[in-house]
Design a protein around this motif. Structure first.
Motif, PDB file in Angstrom:
ATOM      1  N   HIS A 154     -26.486 -20.147 -39.268  1.00 49.59           N
ATOM      2  CA  HIS A 154     -27.902 -20.387 -39.474  1.00 49.59           C
ATOM      3  C   HIS A 154     -28.060 -21.276 -40.688  1.00 49.59           C
ATOM      4  CE1 HIS A 154     -27.728 -16.672 -37.170  1.00 49.59           C
ATOM      5  NE2 HIS A 154     -28.945 -16.930 -36.770  1.00 49.59           N
ATOM      6  N   THR A 155     -28.917 -22.302 -40.584  1.00 50.12           N
ATOM      7  CA  THR A 155     -29.121 -23.192 -41.715  1.00 50.12           C
ATOM      8  C   THR A 155     -30.469 -23.883 -41.606  1.00 50.12           C
ATOM      9  OG1 THR A 155     -28.209 -25.015 -42.993  1.00 50.12           O
ATOM     10  CG2 THR A 155     -27.983 -25.184 -40.618  1.00 50.12           C
ATOM     11  N   HIS A 156     -30.979 -24.358 -42.729  1.00 49.68           N
ATOM     12  CA  HIS A 156     -32.174 -25.184 -42.773  1.00 49.68           C
ATOM     13  C   HIS A 156     -31.753 -26.634 -42.801  1.00 49.68           C
ATOM     14  CE1 HIS A 156     -35.183 -22.106 -43.378  1.00 49.68           C
ATOM     15  NE2 HIS A 156     -34.413 -21.538 -44.271  1.00 49.68           N
ATOM     16  N   PRO A 157     -32.677 -27.582 -42.525  1.00 48.24           N
ATOM     17  CA  PRO A 157     -32.347 -28.993 -42.744  1.00 48.24           C
ATOM     18  C   PRO A 157     -31.882 -29.167 -44.176  1.00 48.24           C
ATOM     19  CG  PRO A 157     -34.415 -28.795 -41.566  1.00 48.24           C
ATOM     20  CD  PRO A 157     -34.011 -27.405 -41.967  1.00 48.24           C
ATOM     21  N   PRO A 158     -30.895 -30.043 -44.416  1.00 46.37           N
ATOM     22  CA  PRO A 158     -30.271 -30.132 -45.727  1.00 46.37           C
ATOM     23  C   PRO A 158     -31.206 -30.657 -46.801  1.00 46.37           C
ATOM     24  CG  PRO A 158     -29.584 -31.951 -44.354  1.00 46.37           C
ATOM     25  CD  PRO A 158     -30.384 -31.041 -43.485  1.00 46.37           C
ATOM     26  N   ALA A 159     -30.967 -30.205 -48.026  1.00 46.89           N
ATOM     27  CA  ALA A 159     -31.659 -30.752 -49.184  1.00 46.89           C
ATOM     28  C   ALA A 159     -30.695 -31.665 -49.904  1.00 46.89           C
ATOM     29  CB  ALA A 159     -32.111 -29.623 -50.104  1.00 46.89           C
ATOM     30  N   SER A 160     -31.181 -32.739 -50.436  1.00 41.65           N
ATOM     31  CA  SER A 160     -30.322 -33.705 -51.106  1.00 41.65           C
ATOM     32  C   SER A 160     -30.007 -33.227 -52.502  1.00 41.65           C
ATOM     33  CB  SER A 160     -31.029 -35.060 -51.155  1.00 41.65           C
ATOM     34  OG  SER A 160     -30.289 -35.965 -51.923  1.00 41.65           O
ATOM     35  N   VAL A 185     -20.157 -30.701 -38.991  1.00 44.84           N
ATOM     36  CA  VAL A 185     -21.424 -31.352 -38.632  1.00 44.84           C
ATOM     37  C   VAL A 185     -21.444 -31.805 -37.178  1.00 44.84           C
ATOM     38  CG1 VAL A 185     -22.894 -33.357 -39.088  1.00 44.84           C
ATOM     39  CG2 VAL A 185     -21.974 -32.028 -40.992  1.00 44.84           C
ATOM     40  N   THR A 186     -20.365 -32.424 -36.726  1.00 41.72           N
ATOM     41  CA  THR A 186     -20.326 -32.950 -35.354  1.00 41.72           C
ATOM     42  C   THR A 186     -20.249 -31.839 -34.310  1.00 41.72           C
ATOM     43  OG1 THR A 186     -17.910 -33.167 -35.456  1.00 41.72           O
ATOM     44  CG2 THR A 186     -19.211 -35.095 -36.076  1.00 41.72           C
ATOM     45  N   MET A 187     -19.917 -30.626 -34.718  1.00 41.43           N
ATOM     46  CA  MET A 187     -19.776 -29.519 -33.779  1.00 41.43           C
ATOM     47  C   MET A 187     -21.053 -28.696 -33.640  1.00 41.43           C
ATOM     48  SD  MET A 187     -16.042 -28.227 -35.063  1.00 41.43           S
ATOM     49  CE  MET A 187     -15.849 -27.031 -33.756  1.00 41.43           C
ATOM     50  N   LEU A 188     -21.977 -28.841 -34.594  1.00 43.33           N
ATOM     51  CA  LEU A 188     -23.174 -28.006 -34.590  1.00 43.33           C
ATOM     52  C   LEU A 188     -24.145 -28.414 -33.484  1.00 43.33           C
ATOM     53  CD1 LEU A 188     -23.924 -27.680 -38.408  1.00 43.33           C
ATOM     54  CD2 LEU A 188     -22.952 -25.950 -36.885  1.00 43.33           C
ATOM     55  N   GLN A 189     -24.466 -27.464 -32.620  1.00 44.22           N
ATOM     56  CA  GLN A 189     -25.438 -27.681 -31.557  1.00 44.22           C
ATOM     57  C   GLN A 189     -26.421 -26.516 -31.603  1.00 44.22           C
ATOM     58  OE1 GLN A 189     -23.411 -28.071 -27.829  1.00 44.22           O
ATOM     59  NE2 GLN A 189     -22.127 -29.748 -28.524  1.00 44.22           N
ATOM     60  N   SER A 190     -27.687 -26.835 -31.867  1.00 37.71           N
ATOM     61  CA  SER A 190     -28.685 -25.772 -32.006  1.00 37.71           C
ATOM     62  C   SER A 190     -29.450 -25.573 -30.712  1.00 37.71           C
ATOM     63  CB  SER A 190     -29.656 -26.105 -33.136  1.00 37.71           C
ATOM     64  OG  SER A 190     -30.580 -27.078 -32.702  1.00 37.71           O
ATOM     65  N   ASP A 191     -30.130 -24.430 -30.642  1.00 37.47           N
ATOM     66  CA  ASP A 191     -30.937 -24.116 -29.464  1.00 37.47           C
ATOM     67  C   ASP A 191     -32.204 -24.960 -29.402  1.00 37.47           C
ATOM     68  OD1 ASP A 191     -32.095 -23.003 -31.664  1.00 37.47           O
ATOM     69  OD2 ASP A 191     -32.498 -21.042 -30.752  1.00 37.47           O
ATOM     70  N   SER A 192     -32.567 -25.593 -30.530  1.00 37.96           N
ATOM     71  CA  SER A 192     -33.798 -26.384 -30.572  1.00 37.96           C
ATOM     72  C   SER A 192     -33.537 -27.876 -30.755  1.00 37.96           C
ATOM     73  CB  SER A 192     -34.686 -25.877 -31.713  1.00 37.96           C
ATOM     74  OG  SER A 192     -33.977 -25.942 -32.941  1.00 37.96           O
ATOM     75  N   GLY A 193     -32.294 -28.288 -30.652  1.00 35.97           N
ATOM     76  CA  GLY A 193     -31.961 -29.701 -30.765  1.00 35.97           C
ATOM     77  C   GLY A 193     -32.018 -30.246 -32.182  1.00 35.97           C
ATOM     78  N   VAL A 194     -32.049 -29.379 -33.175  1.00 41.70           N
ATOM     79  CA  VAL A 194     -32.096 -29.806 -34.578  1.00 41.70           C
ATOM     80  C   VAL A 194     -30.763 -30.442 -34.953  1.00 41.70           C
ATOM     81  CG1 VAL A 194     -32.228 -28.992 -36.964  1.00 41.70           C
ATOM     82  CG2 VAL A 194     -33.741 -28.024 -35.236  1.00 41.70           C
ATOM     83  N   SER A 195     -30.814 -31.604 -35.603  1.00 41.09           N
ATOM     84  CA  SER A 195     -29.578 -32.216 -36.079  1.00 41.09           C
ATOM     85  C   SER A 195     -29.416 -31.908 -37.560  1.00 41.09           C
ATOM     86  CB  SER A 195     -29.578 -33.731 -35.854  1.00 41.09           C
ATOM     87  OG  SER A 195     -30.447 -34.352 -36.758  1.00 41.09           O
ATOM     88  N   PRO A 226     -33.053 -22.312 -37.103  1.00 42.97           N
ATOM     89  CA  PRO A 226     -32.578 -22.443 -35.719  1.00 42.97           C
ATOM     90  C   PRO A 226     -31.261 -21.706 -35.530  1.00 42.97           C
ATOM     91  CG  PRO A 226     -32.191 -24.458 -36.938  1.00 42.97           C
ATOM     92  CD  PRO A 226     -32.989 -23.569 -37.838  1.00 42.97           C
ATOM     93  N   VAL A 227     -30.952 -21.351 -34.313  1.00 43.28           N
ATOM     94  CA  VAL A 227     -29.704 -20.651 -34.005  1.00 43.28           C
ATOM     95  C   VAL A 227     -28.713 -21.662 -33.452  1.00 43.28           C
ATOM     96  CG1 VAL A 227     -28.620 -18.840 -32.629  1.00 43.28           C
ATOM     97  CG2 VAL A 227     -30.933 -18.509 -33.530  1.00 43.28           C
ATOM     98  N   PHE A 228     -27.485 -21.646 -33.988  1.00 41.26           N
ATOM     99  CA  PHE A 228     -26.457 -22.580 -33.563  1.00 41.26           C
ATOM    100  C   PHE A 228     -25.421 -21.884 -32.683  1.00 41.26           C
ATOM    101  CE2 PHE A 228     -28.268 -24.547 -37.269  1.00 41.26           C
ATOM    102  CZ  PHE A 228     -28.342 -25.883 -36.915  1.00 41.26           C
TER     103      PHE A 228
END
Length: 202
Positions: free
Chosen positions: A8-14, A152-162, A26-28
């Protein structure tokens, strides 16, 4: 040893410190992870194919690499100065990161409870002071594990979040405390560093 679980993760912060909340994440897709000790992996790479290619190249081109190498050692001092200046002109922390993971580029997670994280870029000088205490028991949080760029390239979420990150460093309660109901996951602390290459595309 294998382990599985969903991430589980949020969109990244810089280069920001973020606190994870599970309610809106989102669930991955879960994965099984093969666990290998870094010490066991070092020196175990199979170089037989590379050695064979080198031998064929030397025969085909009539090149004696041993001789070329011995001749180049005469200028070794100059080469060392050049290599050191190359590293200084780049991010030394990034160079250290890449050298450390070079033994296994495909690693997706590094685990070392109470150990030291492997930063991809220089962290803030006050990084340890910026890690908040455990919200459940008030104890200090310590480094437990980090997610690596190969994930990163392996993460696929249920909501299509990149998701894009260089590394996500997770700090957890040093007492490994757990809520009284033993059901609700605790909120932990994540320090996210962006992929240095992403700066080139902004």
């Amino acid at each position: 040893m294998d382990t599985s679980g969903s991430l589980h993760t949020h969109p990244p912060a810089s280069e920001a410190m973020v606190t994870e909340t599970s309610s809106s994440a989102p669930v991955f897709q879960p994965f099984y992870i093969s666990v290998v000790d870094e010490e066991d992996y070092t020196g175990c790479l199979d170089t037989e194919h590379a050695d064979q290619l080198l031998k064929e190249y030397q025969q085909r081109e009539g090149v004696d690499l041993q001789q070329l190498m011995s001749e180049s050692f005469a200028n070794e001092g100059d080469n060392e100065k050049y290599e050191k200046s190359q590293v200084k002109s780049r991010d030394h922390t990034f160079h250290k990161f890449m050298k450390r993971i070079s033994v296994c580029h495909e690693q997706i997670l590094r685990y070392s409870w109470g150990g030291q994280p492997l930063f991809i870029t220089s962290p803030p000088a006050n990084i340890n002071k910026g890690v908040p205490a455990c919200g459940n028991c008030g104890s200090n949080r310590i480094f437990e594990f980090q997610l690596m760029p190969a994930l990163v390239t392996m993460l696929q979420s249920d909501s299509g979040v990149s998701v894009e990150f260089g590394t996500a460093i997770v700090y957890t309660c040093e007492r490994s405390c757990w809520p009284t109901d033993h059901q609700t996951p605790l909120e932990e602390f994540i320090f996210v560093q962006e992929d240095p290459d992403q700066r080139l595309f902004k």
